[in-house]
Design an enzyme around this catalytic site. Structure first.
Site, PDB file in Angstrom:
ATOM      1  N   LYS A 151       0.939  -1.229   0.227  1.00 48.33           N
ATOM      2  CA  LYS A 151       0.139   0.021   0.100  1.00 48.33           C
ATOM      3  C   LYS A 151       0.852   1.227  -0.045  1.00 48.33           C
ATOM      4  O   LYS A 151       2.112   1.258   0.536  1.00 48.33           O
ATOM      5  CB  LYS A 151      -0.882  -0.118   1.439  1.00 48.33           C
TER       6      LYS A 151
HETATM    7  P1  NAD Z   1     -13.407   7.838  -2.956  1.00 47.16           P
HETATM    8  O1  NAD Z   1     -12.321   8.697  -2.725  1.00 47.16           O
HETATM    9  O2  NAD Z   1     -13.823   7.557  -4.205  1.00 47.16           O
HETATM   10  O3  NAD Z   1     -14.616   7.515  -1.852  1.00 47.16           O
HETATM   11  C1  NAD Z   1     -14.687   7.919  -0.675  1.00 47.16           C
HETATM   12  C2  NAD Z   1     -15.964   8.300   0.137  1.00 47.16           C
HETATM   13  O4  NAD Z   1     -16.028   8.284   1.618  1.00 47.16           O
HETATM   14  C3  NAD Z   1     -16.489   9.806  -0.691  1.00 47.16           C
HETATM   15  O5  NAD Z   1     -17.950   9.652  -0.928  1.00 47.16           O
HETATM   16  C4  NAD Z   1     -15.976  10.485   0.801  1.00 47.16           C
HETATM   17  O6  NAD Z   1     -16.767  11.656   0.627  1.00 47.16           O
HETATM   18  C5  NAD Z   1     -16.659   9.476   1.772  1.00 47.16           C
HETATM   19  N1  NAD Z   1     -15.928   9.844   3.133  1.00 47.16           N
HETATM   20  C6  NAD Z   1     -14.857  10.461   3.545  1.00 47.16           C
HETATM   21  N2  NAD Z   1     -14.580  10.503   4.810  1.00 47.16           N
HETATM   22  C7  NAD Z   1     -15.848  10.214   5.441  1.00 47.16           C
HETATM   23  C8  NAD Z   1     -16.361  10.364   6.630  1.00 47.16           C
HETATM   24  N3  NAD Z   1     -15.620  10.634   7.670  1.00 47.16           N
HETATM   25  N4  NAD Z   1     -17.638  10.032   6.595  1.00 47.16           N
HETATM   26  C9  NAD Z   1     -18.513   9.453   5.617  1.00 47.16           C
HETATM   27  N5  NAD Z   1     -18.045   9.556   4.356  1.00 47.16           N
HETATM   28  C10 NAD Z   1     -16.513   9.641   4.297  1.00 47.16           C
HETATM   29  O7  NAD Z   1     -12.590   6.152  -2.517  1.00 47.16           O
HETATM   30  P2  NAD Z   1     -13.143   4.741  -2.597  1.00 47.16           P
HETATM   31  O8  NAD Z   1     -12.086   4.177  -3.600  1.00 47.16           O
HETATM   32  O9  NAD Z   1     -14.661   4.812  -2.879  1.00 47.16           O
HETATM   33  O10 NAD Z   1     -12.745   3.878  -1.297  1.00 47.16           O
HETATM   34  C11 NAD Z   1     -13.675   3.959  -0.206  1.00 47.16           C
HETATM   35  C12 NAD Z   1     -13.072   2.524   0.775  1.00 47.16           C
HETATM   36  O11 NAD Z   1     -13.032   1.523  -0.073  1.00 47.16           O
HETATM   37  C13 NAD Z   1     -11.468   2.828   1.351  1.00 47.16           C
HETATM   38  O12 NAD Z   1     -11.651   2.458   2.525  1.00 47.16           O
HETATM   39  C14 NAD Z   1     -10.766   2.274   0.255  1.00 47.16           C
HETATM   40  O13 NAD Z   1      -9.648   1.642   0.878  1.00 47.16           O
HETATM   41  C15 NAD Z   1     -11.664   1.084  -0.012  1.00 47.16           C
HETATM   42  N6  NAD Z   1     -11.200   0.263  -1.098  1.00 47.16           N
HETATM   43  C16 NAD Z   1     -11.301   0.923  -2.403  1.00 47.16           C
HETATM   44  C17 NAD Z   1     -11.088   0.171  -3.668  1.00 47.16           C
HETATM   45  C18 NAD Z   1     -10.999   0.873  -5.059  1.00 47.16           C
HETATM   46  O14 NAD Z   1     -10.907   0.057  -5.956  1.00 47.16           O
HETATM   47  N7  NAD Z   1     -11.238   2.035  -5.311  1.00 47.16           N
HETATM   48  C19 NAD Z   1     -10.642  -1.058  -3.572  1.00 47.16           C
HETATM   49  C20 NAD Z   1     -10.885  -1.645  -2.132  1.00 47.16           C
HETATM   50  C21 NAD Z   1     -11.201  -1.155  -1.062  1.00 47.16           C
END
Ligand code: NAD
Length: 417
Positions: free
Chosen positions: A104
């Site tokens: 990561k």
């Molecule tokens: P992103 O940046 O596209 O979205 C994150 C979302 O969470 C946004 O809507 C943001 O406004 C919201 N957010 C941030 N802080 C917040 C809070 N305190 N309370 C409520 N909402 C909040 O990111 P993503 O890619 O969708 O990732 C989200 C989660 O999924 C993370 O934990 C990431 O590690 C995990 N993840 C992502 C992927 C991927 O392919 N993008 C894969 C596996 C896991």
């Protein structure tokens, strides 16, 4: 909060190794990331002054294959957080049985306060700083919170400039025209949808009567919400960092999608549709069958777990539930599909992207989605039956399966020298 994340990783590892009766030497090795790199990233800001950002890349394990994991831009990024996420990537790739280890990366920054040019300069400098440990057969980054296809394109271009040739297989989640895979952007949310539907099927839920709440309306949360809605579920609550919206009769997702496509920073804030506003804390406690935390870690804690009403939780985010909350939910009989399984769709399609780049032969989206469904289905079934067999919850089962695979590979390779 972030300071305690790695102790959570170690606690989960302890539980799994104890249940597996694992050799203490192997347990000791698995408690340590293979390699941690912290770098200083000087960036000339648009007004001419220089800011120095701190970035990290942690390679937790390369025992089962090249390291794989996303890059996050967020003010809370710390070495502790990156290390924890790298460990989870290791278990995630192992539980899905794809031939990768785990890594990561992240930069402590607030991309919302930076211009696109500043972000691009920061990304390119970070790439060069971590370049000595990257490589298509060594460590292949991908997007995570606040990074996306454009960021991955800059990383690919930077490395290509240094190599003097185009290196497509150095990073996944790239733009489609630059060696990206069709279906990659939606893959994590699609995977969350698939495991949620599988769980509902196992527990005998009728899709059209099932209500769902999604925390986080970014890449993962918005796709999961939209695909579950398409599948027939009723999405009654969604939120992001700016707050949430709730309608017990079902939200009008089409108008929400329209709003975030044009709103500032694509936030829900200012949505004027038929819904009440709720805070993120209230959203988690809404009366829904399914809760999908898809924002950040440490959202479901010992403070709120007993008040949660959902019967199914599918962890779109990494580490949204603390170990204390896990126990409370288990005792309440909640079925929790753990992050390393529920959100593995992204890394599975990243794997497809890497395979396509290496072969220079690209699949159509049906091929991608068909293979994603097959691998997610197999991963889900294996964790479900293993957990039933061992009489443990799905998180413990998933960790046991994953850690056993890593431990077996370590045993087969032996300890160098
Ligand atoms: P992103 O940046 O596209 O979205 C994150 C979302 O969470 C946004 O809507 C943001 O406004 C919201 N957010 C941030 N802080 C917040 C809070 N305190 N309370 C409520 N909402 C909040 O990111 P993503 O890619 O969708 O990732 C989200 C989660 O999924 C993370 O934990 C990431 O590690 C995990 N993840 C992502 C992927 C991927 O392919 N993008 C894969 C596996 C896991």
């Amino acid at each position: 909060m972030a300071g305690s994340l790695f102790s959570m990783v170690l606690k989960q590892l302890d539980i799994a190794t104890k249940n597996l009766n694992l050799d203490e030497n192997i347990h000791t090795i698995l408690k340590h990331p293979e390699r941690e790199l912290t770098v200083a990233i000087p960036v000339k800001m648009d007004d001419g002054h220089v800011e120095v950002f701190t970035g990290h890349r942690v390679q937790y394990s390369s025992i089962r294959g090249p390291c794989k994991g996303g890059i996050r831009y967020h003010p809370d990024v710390s070495l502790d957080e990156v290390k924890s996420l790298a460990a989870w990537m290791t278990w995630k790739c192992a539980v899905m049985n794809i031939p990768y280890g785990g890594a990561k990366g992240g930069i402590k920054c607030d991309p919302f306060k930076m211009s696109k040019d500043e972000i691009q300069r920061m990304t390119r400098r970070y790439t060069v700083m971590i370049m000595p440990i990257l490589g298509p057969k060594r460590d292949i980054p991908a997007p995570d919170v606040n990074t996306g296809a454009e960021t991955m394109g800059w990383i690919m271009d930077t490395i290509s400039m240094f190599e003097g040739r185009t290196v497509l297989d150095i990073v996944t989640g790239k733009p489609i025209g630059l060696g990206g895979s069709l279906g990659r952007r939606e893959a994590t949310g699609r995977g969350v949808m698939l495991v949620t539907l599988e769980t509902m099927k196992k527990l005998g839920y009728d899709i059209s009567n099932t209500t769902v709440v999604v925390q986080g309306f970014g890449n993962v949360g918005s796709v999961a919400a939209n695909l579950l809605h398409e599948a027939g579920c009723k999405i009654i609550g969604v939120s992001d960092v700016s707050g949430g919206f709730y309608n017990p009769k079902g939200l009008d997702l089409a108008s929400i999608n329209k709003h975030v496509s044009v709103s500032k920073n694509h936030l829900l804030e200012g949505y004027k549709g038929d819904a009440e506003t709720v805070s993120n804390e209230e959203l988690l406690l809404l009366d829904a069958d399914v809760l999908i935390p898809a924002a950040l870690e440490n959202q479901i804690t010992k403070e709120n777990a007993s008040k949660l009403k959902a019967k199914i939780i599918a962890e779109g985010a990494n580490g949204p539930t603390t170990p204390e909350a896990d126990k409370i939910l288990r005792d309440k009989g909640v079925t929790l599909v753990p992050d390393i399984l529920a959100n593995a769709g992204g890394v599975v399609v990243s794997y497809f992207e890497w395979v396509q780049d290496i072969q220079a032969f690209f699949w159509d989206v049906d091929e991608v989605n068909k293979n994603l469904k097959r691998i997610m289905g197999k991963g889900f079934d294996e964790v479900w039956s293993f957990s039933k067999d061992k009489k443990v919850d799905m998180r413990t089962g998933a960790y046991m399966l994953a850690i056993d695979r890593v431990a077996k590979a370590l045993k087969q390779r032996g300890i160098f020298p």
